[in-house]
Write a protein that holds these residues in place. Structure first.
Motif, mmCIF file in Angstrom:
data_model
loop_
_atom_site.group_PDB
_atom_site.id
_atom_site.type_symbol
_atom_site.label_atom_id
_atom_site.label_comp_id
_atom_site.label_asym_id
_atom_site.label_seq_id
_atom_site.Cartn_x
_atom_site.Cartn_y
_atom_site.Cartn_z
ATOM 1 N N UNK B 297 -25.846 18.331 -73.244
ATOM 2 C CA UNK B 297 -26.159 16.789 -73.014
ATOM 3 C C UNK B 297 -26.156 17.922 -71.439
ATOM 4 N N UNK B 298 -25.324 18.235 -70.622
ATOM 5 C CA UNK B 298 -25.354 18.916 -69.684
ATOM 6 C C UNK B 298 -26.774 19.433 -69.501
ATOM 7 N N UNK B 299 -26.574 21.069 -70.745
ATOM 8 C CA UNK B 299 -27.628 21.610 -70.492
ATOM 9 C C UNK B 299 -29.071 21.087 -70.083
ATOM 10 N N UNK B 300 -29.753 20.062 -70.625
ATOM 11 C CA UNK B 300 -30.358 19.064 -70.528
ATOM 12 C C UNK B 300 -30.765 18.104 -69.068
ATOM 13 N N UNK B 301 -29.664 18.220 -68.879
ATOM 14 C CA UNK B 301 -29.771 17.514 -67.506
ATOM 15 C C UNK B 301 -30.154 18.537 -66.538
ATOM 16 N N UNK B 302 -29.676 19.867 -67.089
ATOM 17 C CA UNK B 302 -29.734 20.785 -65.761
ATOM 18 C C UNK B 302 -31.409 20.873 -66.236
#
Lengths: 563, 563
Positions: B297-302
């Motif tokens: 989820x945070x990787x996608x956000x980045x």
């Protein structure tokens, strides 16, 4: 299927050229296997001027059937900037049929390996090279370039850029060996031993979104980089410049089939007027790579929305030339005059802002005031374009009504140092041919900034009065950082200024031409030696051509097992 | 400033190692300059076991002052998964002060050139290598890895990955020569002659967002790739695993200063509890590169939000092993048992789904039913972990409460083939140590799919009954395509099945280990030879390490002028 062209044959034919290209990208010395002179064509299977023209004429008014699956309609409607209706129709694809068909041959293309893919690409480029005269007319009558420029930039120079991309793609794929034996000592115990196989694998289907002004030159790097790395390539040309890329697809499909591969590895996606299929295609899950040249707004849209793909964009920028001082005033003026005039300034590399100290500049002909410099530059442009025949040969035609409108509006932005004039083209009376306008602006005036800090694509340049060389350098920095630049030029005899300009270009990643006064122009780059763009400022996120342009178009899959 | 370490000295000291690394990434044969055995340390300036432990103990409960500008507070609060409060505080940065300070030294770092940057990086790695025993404790008490694993994976293996990145970065930058003479013939006229200078320039400041489980191993590739290509690097560690990266930053700053460069080229950004500064940092305009290991989820956000940066992410995946048939049943079971147990399955490379035909498999010990295979595997894990001392040495501690909760919930997902048990750690009574759970699921049942098609990070694996080898291959394809995978394993003696599995891995870009029965495990990769991830499926957008991992961390600026 039985291949008419064996890999063996193709390697024998093209490996020496590939090796020379590999050497050229290492040394970056001058090299090209594609002759620039029209008279160099006509032997060894290439079309001469007459045959090329005849081939172009023969395609006009016809249906260009590429034999693609999923063709549900025929579309076309190109009108040459020279006024000629091309009348060619192209396959319109049902993409739900075409995309799966393009994937079908990918396994065999992947398994063929990097060298075979490279030589197949070189054979495609050879077929295109043989048809350079034909392509020249196709580029001329879609981009509006004058014939000689269409011939060179659309022919050999574009082919060079394609070959350069193949060379980069090849070397990138063979950096990792096909196999490795890995033996790790374990002290007194037996070593660990593995056999490893490495295979470059494609990302999927690549989408090339072509542009109006340089359909082949800007299209070939992405097309060949993707194909050489194992991807299928769907070519979506600009609706006003379909023919050069359709002929390219034709040549590619021909060669692929003859070499025993699926011709559907390369296909065309022409569109109906206002269909706007680029957005639809760009976000399809099958599309994993996109190459795009065009407006900043659509480039930004692609980068933001085509998240499933690697996106390579060349967008707008504001190109600057700093005019600080020169030891060759005449050479500087004539070099700049040519740069501003070539293809009516419709190059992404054409200088727009000429930053000139308001107190004037030092030259080998003494001090020249701001007004003298602009007036002398205007005279140089006039002299260059005074003869209508030469003007037509340099300017080409205005590519579309938007450019014409911008040119006409530019005169109102400031004091006109050089007015644009209409040039009649005796061969093509409907062509819109215009000389460039030069408008003086005061860099200190906030209302001028709106003009010079935006790209005004076309034959418009601004002579911007700045307070000092330092002010010019600072404005250059801000322009590149905020607006991007494909090119920067500078004229200076002052080492301090030269150092400051270089520092800005290194900091902001802009390509710099210093003190050009001869036959090389800031807006021209040579494949195998010059980088086109840097990929490090807002004008483009990629450079033509470097490792980064090819390295992420494929991945390497490792299979390891105990030996 | 006067450098204590001259470039000349650093080149003499490290160029041979760099050359060996360059050779290793070309051949991909086994190589490492960093000893794996704890007893190899203690000479030539390196800390032995006792000195390393003492150095670690000495830092506990202290303020680790890195001498960074803009420090506005001291933050910390790491608690070891083994129960120890580290009590170390780190500088908290005012980023509006720190980021500009990090840019100040970039010009000199850029101008130093690729070779100097490489040898400075190698000197940093040497200093870290000398402190491997100290780092081992730091990694152990932040990740929860057992000492030996923390020593090897957090020490020499991480240093190898850092060195590998330096080698790739170096070779990428020197592909283009520093200068070129370009001479283009012009028929009877004088040739055009240009002198061209090419300079690799950094993108700006790179941000490394560290992870909890492998702070150094997963952090060093990005850190060193960015630094070696001329960028400043801001290190934002995981709040539970600050110390290993803080010590890394300390070593880097020390070497940079000694070599005459600005130590602020590498800095730490520690954060207050729940401050969540990664989002703020990641979207700062100064940050042009981001390396991240962590949740999808945070990787996608980045990837979606840090649009100003090149973003390299390693996210979650679902790793699969197909168990079709084997010629070494015992070897397969013990190899798999080890893979499932190592670091309690808290590796991004640990197998999760074991796909086993419901009718059983052929082995050298005759046909084994699905239930026999799962029971035998459970027995193998039990045998491996039966002794508590060995269990502790293999399992390490559960890194955080989420992993424990997932483990505890897993037993309810299906029939338990192997129950997890608590293991007491006599040295660290508060450590949460658990053996893996194996849960049987029926691949044909839709409700089972929710379990096996999600990553269940930790010591949980699923023995999934499939209809056939072909069914396993299809499920593998769907899993990699939809969920991604860092690793794929397969056991088969059937050439058809082997071919089909390889085809899926080539199609979906997954790294495959075939029939591992000895001392190499599917979850381990070796720098210079194995790729970690492929960058071509949803588990990661980059591979460690290849050309694509480094090529876009810098750009090449060309300055050309008439010769």
């Amino acid at each position: 299927m039985a291949a008419e062209l064996t890999t063996h044959e193709l390697i024998a034919r093209h490996r020496p050229t590939l090796d020379q290209a590999l050497e050229a990208i290492r040394t970056r010395a001058y090299w090209s296997p594609h002759p620039e002179h029209p008279k160099a064509y006509g032997e060894n299977g290439s079309l001469d001027a007459g045959a090329g023209k005849a081939a172009f004429d023969a395609v006009l008014g016809t249906r260009l059937d590429l034999g693609q699956p999923g063709t549900d309609d025929w579309v076309g409607g190109e009108v040459s900037p020279y006024g000629v209706e091309l009348g060619v129709t192209y396959p319109h694809a049902d993409i739900d049929v075409l995309l799966p068909a393009m994937k079908a041959g990918q396994g065999a293309w992947r398994d063929a390996g990097a060298e075979t893919r490279a030589v197949v690409c070189l054979e495609i480029l050879k077929r295109i090279s043989d048809r350079t005269h034909e392509f020249a007319h196709a580029v001329m009558h879609t981009s509006g370039q004058a014939f000689m420029m269409a011939f060179q930039a659309g022919g050999p120079h574009a082919q060079d850029r394609g070959l350069e991309a193949v060379a980069y793609a090849y070397v990138e794929q063979v950096r990792t060996p096909d196999t490795a034996e890995w033996t790790k000592p374990q002290g007194k115990r037996d070593p660990l031993v593995l056999t490893k196989h490495f295979t470059p694998v494609p990302r999927g289907i690549a989408l090339l979104i072509g542009c109006n002004t340089f359909p082949t030159w800007n299209g070939y790097p992405g097309l060949f980089a993707s194909l050489a790395t194992g991807n299928a390539v769907l070519v979506k040309p600009h609706p006003r410049a379909v023919l050069p890329l359709a002929l390219t697809v034709q040549a590619a499909r021909e060669v692929l089939a003859e070499a025993g591969f699926d011709p559907n590895l390369v296909a065309l996606a022409a569109e109906r007027p206002d269909e706007g299929i680029a957005k639809t295609l760009a976000t399809r899950p099958e599309i994993r790579i996109i190459d795009y040249t065009g407006s900043t707004s659509f480039g930004d849209w692609l980068e933001a929305n085509a998240r499933q793909a690697q996106v390579y964009t060349e967008k707008a920028g504001v190109n600057t030339v700093i005019v600080d001082s020169t030891a060759d005033y005449k050479g500087m003026l004539s070099n700049l005059a040519f740069s501003l005039s070539l293809y009516s300034g419709q190059m992404c590399t054409t200088p727009q802002n000429l930053l000139i100290p308001r107190d004037g500049i030092a030259t080998d002909q003494g001090h020249k005031s701001f007004d003298e410099v602009t007036a002398d530059l205007a005279r140089s442009v006039d002299a260059l374009l005074g003869d209508d025949a030469r003007a037509n040969a340099l300017l080409g035609a205005i590519v579309n009504p938007d450019v014409k409108a911008r040119l006409e509006a530019a005169a109102a932005l400031g004091e006109v140092a050089l007015a644009s004039r209409e040039v009649a083209n005796p061969d093509f009376p409907d062509a819109v041919v215009r000389t460039p306008v030069i408008v003086k602006l005061d860099g200190a005036k906030p209302d001028a900034e709106a003009a010079y800090m935006s790209e005004c694509f076309g034959p418009v340049s601004f002579a911007v009065a700045v307070d000092s060389a330092a002010g010019a350098v600072e404005l250059l920095r801000r322009t590149v950082r905020e607006k991007g630049a494909m090119t920067v030029g500078a004229y200076t005899t002052d080492e301090e200024v030269e150092r400051a300009v270089q520092e800005v270009c290194l900091d902001e990643a802009a390509q710099l031409s210093l003190n050009l006064t001869g036959g090389v122009y800031v807006n021209q780059t040579a494949a195998f030696s010059d980088f086109h763009g840097s990929g490090g400022n807002p004008a483009a996120n990629a450079a033509l051509c470097d490792g980064a342009f090819v390295a992420n178009r494929f991945r390497v899959v490792e299979v390891r097992r105990e030996a």
